[in-house]
Design a protein around this motif. Structure first.
Motif, PDB file in Angstrom:
ATOM      1  N   ALA A  68      11.957   0.566 -55.771  1.00 15.28           N
ATOM      2  CA  ALA A  68      12.739  -0.063 -54.704  1.00 15.28           C
ATOM      3  C   ALA A  68      13.020  -1.534 -54.987  1.00 15.28           C
ATOM      4  O   ALA A  68      14.082  -2.058 -54.640  1.00 15.28           O
TER       5      ALA A  68
ATOM      6  N   ALA B 117      15.942   1.682 -50.186  1.00 15.23           N
ATOM      7  CA  ALA B 117      15.453   2.317 -51.403  1.00 15.23           C
ATOM      8  C   ALA B 117      14.077   2.947 -51.215  1.00 15.23           C
ATOM      9  O   ALA B 117      13.681   3.822 -51.987  1.00 15.23           O
ATOM     10  N   CYS B 118      13.350   2.520 -50.183  1.00 19.07           N
ATOM     11  CA  CYS B 118      12.058   3.128 -49.867  1.00 19.07           C
ATOM     12  C   CYS B 118      12.217   4.421 -49.066  1.00 19.07           C
ATOM     13  O   CYS B 118      11.223   5.085 -48.753  1.00 19.07           O
TER      14      CYS B 118
END
Length: 282
Positions: free
Chosen positions: A74, A103-104
């Protein structure tokens, strides 16, 4: 444990090593001994990343993944967003944080709540999860006799952090021995201002290294590549997930997927798996 004298295992290791040597021998990027005589490193994003064991639990209530590799990746997704941001001032950093949340694995409808949770735990203390692959590569470079150093934008904590995590330290210790460490919070100037590199360059020059043969490994186009270029160093953008392939990194700069890419051909650890350190006990 398999018997290291087993013929089939030995043959397999030999074939694997030969294939890796053949594949990497054509790599066109700069290498120590051929193009570089010393290497400097950024800390954040290169030696350590934001702690996924802190960020993961903080974002879990908002749908984030628990997959460690994704949580580490991430940061690189976020730094790519930072590189391509059209925002001005501090909003560029906000683009990084928002991209990090996404992104997590936090869904768009939870993005604001996730951002609020992230900033509650995100700060200079978050940058503490060691990237062992980089540390192993640094160790290999040091064994090769390469002068090494760190130049980082920070708040005065980098020396203690890298020592306590056994990543590296100036002089002998539990981590890789380096020759110089520069923390922007200590010297009072930060990247991309080329002046932040001056103390490290001075040490390297005393060791007989020309500044044009000093590589600087960083993960940020805005700070690391721009700063290294302005300082007359060789900018090396660490891009382990190939996220900057669509961007022009500019004159004299190179993208690398790993610090191991800088090792001379034939000295990367995957080319000699039989030389890997043995377990201390069965």
């Amino acid at each position: 444990m398999a018997d290291p004298t087993d013929r089939s295992d030995a043959d397999l290791l030999t074939r694997t090593a030969s294939a890796v040597v053949e594949a990497t021998a054509t790599t066109d990027g700069p290498r120590v001994g051929r193009d570089l005589d010393a290497v400097l490193f950024d800390a954040g994003g290169v030696i350590v990343v934001p702690d996924p064991l802190t960020i993961g639990p903080a974002l879990a209530p908002f749908g984030a993944t628990s997959d460690l590799a994704t949580l580490i990746r991430a940061h690189y997704v976020a730094i790519r967003a930072h590189a391509g941001s059209a925002s001005a001032g501090e909003d560029v950093w906000l683009d990084y944080l928002r991209a990090h949340v996404g992104a997590c694995g936090v869904p768009a409808e939870q993005a604001d709540a996730g951002l609020a949770a992230l900033v509650r735990v995100f700060g200079h203390r978050t940058w503490r999860f060691p990237l062992v692959e980089t540390v192993v590569a640094m160790e290999r470079l040091r064994e090769h006799g390469t002068p090494l150093g760190v130049v980082s934008n920070a708040v005065g904590q980098v020396e203690d952090l890298l020592r306590h995590t056994s990543c590296c330290q100036v002089g002998p210790g539990g981590g890789v021995e380096i020759d110089v460490l520069v923390d922007s919070g200590v010297v009072g100037v930060e990247k991309p201002d080329p002046a932040v590199f001056a103390p490290a360059v001075a040490v390297m020059e005393r060791l007989g290294v020309d500044r044009g043969r000093i590589g600087y490994v960083g993960d940020s186009l805005r700070y690391d590549v721009a700063g290294a270029r302005a300082a007359g160093l060789v900018p090396l953008l660490l891009d382990p997930h190939d996220l900057h392939a669509d961007l022009d990194v500019g004159p004299g700069a190179h993208r690398i997927s790993s610090v191991h890419d800088l090792l001379p051909v034939g000295e990367r650890p995957e080319q000699h798996p039989e030389q890997a350190p043995q377990p201390e006990g069965d």
